[in-house]
Design an enzyme around this catalytic site. Structure first.
Site, PDB file in Angstrom:
ATOM      1  NE  ARG A 138       2.518  -4.133  11.211  1.00  0.00           N
ATOM      2  CZ  ARG A 138       3.446  -3.911  10.288  1.00  0.00           C
ATOM      3  NH1 ARG A 138       4.638  -4.464  10.402  1.00  0.00           N
ATOM      4  NH2 ARG A 138       3.202  -3.139   9.275  1.00  0.00           N
ATOM      5  CE  LYS A 191      -2.392  -0.730   3.727  1.00  0.00           C
ATOM      6  NZ  LYS A 191      -1.844  -2.027   4.151  1.00  0.00           N
ATOM      7  NE  ARG A 205      -3.755  -0.682  10.059  1.00  0.00           N
ATOM      8  CZ  ARG A 205      -2.740  -0.140   9.399  1.00  0.00           C
ATOM      9  NH1 ARG A 205      -2.846   1.035   8.845  1.00  0.00           N
ATOM     10  NH2 ARG A 205      -1.608  -0.795   9.269  1.00  0.00           N
ATOM     11  NE  ARG A 216       6.860   0.163   9.909  1.00  0.00           N
ATOM     12  CZ  ARG A 216       5.691   0.192   9.277  1.00  0.00           C
ATOM     13  NH1 ARG A 216       5.607   0.729   8.061  1.00  0.00           N
ATOM     14  NH2 ARG A 216       4.605  -0.291   9.825  1.00  0.00           N
ATOM     15  NE  ARG A 265       7.558  -2.377   5.643  1.00  0.00           N
ATOM     16  CZ  ARG A 265       6.267  -2.083   5.722  1.00  0.00           C
ATOM     17  NH1 ARG A 265       5.559  -1.833   4.636  1.00  0.00           N
ATOM     18  NH2 ARG A 265       5.683  -2.041   6.885  1.00  0.00           N
TER      19      ARG A 265
HETATM   20  P1  AMP Z   1       1.370   1.047   8.800  1.00  0.00           P
HETATM   21  O1  AMP Z   1       2.526   1.916   8.520  1.00  0.00           O
HETATM   22  O2  AMP Z   1       0.157   1.417   7.995  1.00  0.00           O
HETATM   23  O3  AMP Z   1       1.690  -0.417   8.726  1.00  0.00           O
HETATM   24  O4  AMP Z   1       0.948   1.333  10.323  1.00  0.00           O
HETATM   25  C1  AMP Z   1       1.840   1.077  11.392  1.00  0.00           C
HETATM   26  C2  AMP Z   1       1.085   1.033  12.725  1.00  0.00           C
HETATM   27  O5  AMP Z   1       0.469   2.315  12.966  1.00  0.00           O
HETATM   28  C3  AMP Z   1      -0.076   0.053  12.792  1.00  0.00           C
HETATM   29  O6  AMP Z   1       0.346  -1.260  13.089  1.00  0.00           O
HETATM   30  C4  AMP Z   1      -0.904   0.663  13.915  1.00  0.00           C
HETATM   31  O7  AMP Z   1      -0.328   0.442  15.178  1.00  0.00           O
HETATM   32  C5  AMP Z   1      -0.785   2.137  13.613  1.00  0.00           C
HETATM   33  N1  AMP Z   1      -1.854   2.569  12.654  1.00  0.00           N
HETATM   34  C6  AMP Z   1      -1.689   3.000  11.385  1.00  0.00           C
HETATM   35  N2  AMP Z   1      -2.868   3.301  10.824  1.00  0.00           N
HETATM   36  C7  AMP Z   1      -3.810   3.044  11.762  1.00  0.00           C
HETATM   37  C8  AMP Z   1      -5.223   3.132  11.793  1.00  0.00           C
HETATM   38  N3  AMP Z   1      -5.927   3.539  10.727  1.00  0.00           N
HETATM   39  N4  AMP Z   1      -5.865   2.794  12.943  1.00  0.00           N
HETATM   40  C9  AMP Z   1      -5.193   2.388  14.030  1.00  0.00           C
HETATM   41  N5  AMP Z   1      -3.857   2.254  14.063  1.00  0.00           N
HETATM   42  C10 AMP Z   1      -3.162   2.571  12.948  1.00  0.00           C
END
Ligand code: AMP
Length: 216
Positions: free
Chosen positions: A173, A15, A90, A162, A129
């Site tokens: 996740r 994404k 989400r 990360r 990654r």
């Molecule tokens: P990502 O970079 O999209 O994988 O997001 C990393 C982390 O940020 C996720 O595992 C959540 O802990 C938090 N996060 C990102 N977007 C959301 C969301 N829409 N709702 C809740 N937590 C989020």
């Protein structure tokens, strides 16, 4: 007329990578909830410190906090023509809140490309990654390696892994995605704006498939 696109799909499906490429090509603001949380964390804001307690465990940050952050982001001038949302919504509550917020601006979610890949592909992508410290550019040690190890091709900043891309958090996740985010597939399918795109292809092929799905 503004255009709002929600990129849906499990963690690791591409994404972030695709959102950056697409936003540039179609001239929309790119809003990544994960990047916004990481930026807050880097700046040690209260929001960043709160988010870290969830992100570190691979859990979702609570809806009220996340919704408020995205709502504020959507009011900025670069979203006047719309935005490409990556990682938000989400949960169903977040999707409802987005619908309400956009309605206030006279807009709506126009298209929801849903990028798919098997769990095996997701785990391999997340564990390989590497992310750039300065601007969140993303590389993969096998599929999309940087020219020089641990250095971002775009801005020369350090690449790091990360915390939440380390193996046990990755599996959690993906589980959180299936429990809390996957219901959005039916949510947007019912509204008639879901388009499926095969994410198990190379980066260029996925971008091409996304661009053609957006034209449908
Ligand atoms: P990502 O970079 O999209 O994988 O997001 C990393 C982390 O940020 C996720 O595992 C959540 O802990 C938090 N996060 C990102 N977007 C959301 C969301 N829409 N709702 C809740 N937590 C989020």
């Amino acid at each position: 007329m503004s255009t709002f696109i929600v990129l849906l799909g499990p963690p690791g499906v591409g994404k972030g990578t695709q959102a950056k490429l697409l936003a540039e090509q179609i001239g929309l603001a790119h809003i990544s909830s994960g990047d916004l949380f990481r930026e807050n964390l880097k700046n040690q804001t209260e929001l960043g410190k709160l988010a870290q307690t969830y992100m570190g465990k691979g859990e979702l940050v609570p809806d009220d906090v996340t919704i408020a952050m995205i709502r504020e982001r959507l009011t900025r001038p670069d979203c006047e023509n719309g935005a490409l949302l990556d990682g938000f919504p989400r949960t169903t509550a977040q999707a409802d809140a987005l619908e309400k917020t956009l309605a206030e601006f006279g807009g709506k979610v126009n298209k929801v490309p849903y990028i798919t890949a098997s769990e095996k592909v997701l785990v391999a992508r997340l564990s390989g990654r590497w992310t750039c410290r300065a601007n969140g550019h993303v590389f993969h040690e096998k599929n999309n390696p940087p020219k020089q190890a641990r250095v971002c091709d775009f801005d020369g900043s350090e690449l790091y892994q990360r915390d939440d891309d380390k193996s046990d958090t990755v599996l959690h996740r993906i589980q959180v995605y299936f429990e809390q985010t996957a219901p959005l597939i039916a949510y947007y399918r019912q509204r008639g704006n879901l388009v499926e795109v095969n994410g198990a292809q190379n980066i260029r092929a996925v971008t091409k498939a996304l661009l053609s799905a957006l034209k449908k």
